[in-house]
Scaffold this active site. Structure first.
Site, mmCIF file in Angstrom:
data_model
loop_
_atom_site.group_PDB
_atom_site.id
_atom_site.type_symbol
_atom_site.label_atom_id
_atom_site.label_comp_id
_atom_site.label_asym_id
_atom_site.label_seq_id
_atom_site.Cartn_x
_atom_site.Cartn_y
_atom_site.Cartn_z
ATOM 1 N N LYS A 111 -0.337 -1.074 -5.606
ATOM 2 C CA LYS A 111 -0.143 -1.858 -4.683
ATOM 3 C C LYS A 111 1.771 -0.930 -4.522
ATOM 4 C CE LYS A 111 -1.938 -5.487 -4.157
ATOM 5 N NZ LYS A 111 -1.987 -7.585 -3.920
ATOM 6 N N LYS A 192 -16.086 -0.542 2.209
ATOM 7 C CA LYS A 192 -16.196 -1.608 2.508
ATOM 8 C C LYS A 192 -15.807 -2.261 3.156
ATOM 9 C CE LYS A 192 -15.308 -4.460 -1.480
ATOM 10 N NZ LYS A 192 -15.223 -4.186 -3.006
ATOM 11 N N LYS A 195 -10.966 -6.000 6.182
ATOM 12 C CA LYS A 195 -9.589 -6.234 7.342
ATOM 13 C C LYS A 195 -8.246 -5.465 7.606
ATOM 14 C CE LYS A 195 -7.646 -9.800 4.036
ATOM 15 N NZ LYS A 195 -8.381 -11.502 3.871
#
Ligand code: TRP
Length: 327
Positions: A111, A192, A195
């Site tokens: 991240k 996968k 969103k």
């Protein structure tokens, strides 16, 4: 009954993969354990947010979870920032967590990589997660594989605290559900469903218009050999449809494959099954959207239940450290 705790971040809307994976695990698991489900809004702040963004997403996520079947009479559903002990215990745990341990977390590496602003909160995120879990004397934490490392750290930190200050925390274990359908993108079935990373036409939102949902299934990517067979490696598109159909109707993908000889009927049956699954969820979601005060009331009840446990554990931690009591 064992105590179960899990958390979910209020970031964006949920999709079919979330429903058939994590959320369904929660709705089924709530009856088998004393379950605490927490919308971790403080964790969402570790990356920059617009004013109001997190609150709106929190309300919507609560409504989606309730619509999917989390029952506030059965489990404890609450918002992390409504129970102040999370932030308070997180500080105490940061003080028994090593910088080196946090640096090893792969989620932090992923991240933070390439970002020009990396908050200190993103770095200490796992200590807040440890606080979430330890505040409830949690026995088990149902999470995806990607969270295993954070649960291991939680155990290490709890053990260190117990060793330093005396027995305070229950050591939790991660339970990574073996089954939980892995739903792939309908257009890129080797990825996968996601969103953030996925394609729009390959991702099915839980609150999406049902006609558009059906259309996405009819346009799903398959392959050119024309045989219906469950083989995720060789036939990712067809196998994805079979696992979604199986997860929606309660069957087995390989057995369902035998009932089809063409892709067309498989696609339309999968579309119908998903529409049937989403219809009642969307109806309940619509009712909750129309009455935000009712959701607020349910979240207040959840926060009160959660707080009643958290205050005792927090008091134990303070007492064992030997902080001067306020008298
Ligand atoms: N870190 C988890 C995730 O990204 C969310 C989370 C926060 C969590 N606190 C938790 C999960 C406590 C389980 C238990 O998915």
């Amino acid at each position: 009954m064992p105590r179960v705790f899990s958390g979910i971040q209020p970031t964006g809307s949920l999709h079919l993969g979330n429903l058939l994976g994590a959320v369904r695990n929660w709705t089924e698991g709530q009856h088998r354990a004393d379950s605490f489900f927490c919308i971790v809004d403080l964790h969402a702040l570790t990356v920059p947010k617009r004013p109001g963004e997190v609150g709106d997403a929190t309300l919507e996520l609560a409504q989606v979870l309730l619509a999917c079947g989390l029952d506030p009479e059965v489990c404890t559903l609450f918002v992390q920032s409504h129970v102040h002990q999370h932030g308070e215990l997180a500080w105490l745990l940061q003080c028994v967590t090593a910088m080196g341990e946090l640096r090893r977390m792969t989620q932090f590496k992923d991240k933070s990589e390439g970002k020009d602003f990396v908050s200190a909160g993103l770095f200490t995120y796992p200590a807040l997660q440890a606080a979430d879990i330890l505040l409830y004397d949690t026995d088990s934490v149902p999470v995806g594989e990607d969270q295993r490392q954070h649960i291991e750290l939680t155990r290490d930190v709890a053990e260190r605290f117990n060793h330093r200050y005396g027995d305070t925390f229950v050591l939790p274990t991660a339970t990574v559900p073996a089954a939980g359908a892995r739903v792939m993108d309908l257009q890129e079935p080797t990825n996968k469903m996601s969103k953030s990373a996925g394609s729009d036409t390959g991702t099915v939102g839980l609150t999406e218009d049902l006609a558009s949902v059906a259309k996405k299934f009819k346009r799903a990517v398959t392959d050119s050999d024309g045989e219906v067979r469950y083989d995720p490696a060789a036939k990712p598109g067809v196998s994805n449809l079979l696992s979604i159909l199986a997860a929606s109707t309660g069957g087995e993908p390989a057995e369902l494959a035998e009932e089809y000889s063409q892709y067309g009927p498989l696609k339309s049956d999968t579309a119908d099954a998903v529409v049937a699954l989403l219809e009642p969820v969307q109806e309940r979601f619509g009712e909750l959207r129309a009455d935000p005060a009712e959701t607020a009331r349910l979240l207040r009840v959840g926060a009160e239940k959660a707080r009643s446990v958290a205050v005792d554990v927090m008091a134990r931690a303070r007492a064992n450290i030997g902080l001067l009591p306020l008298t």
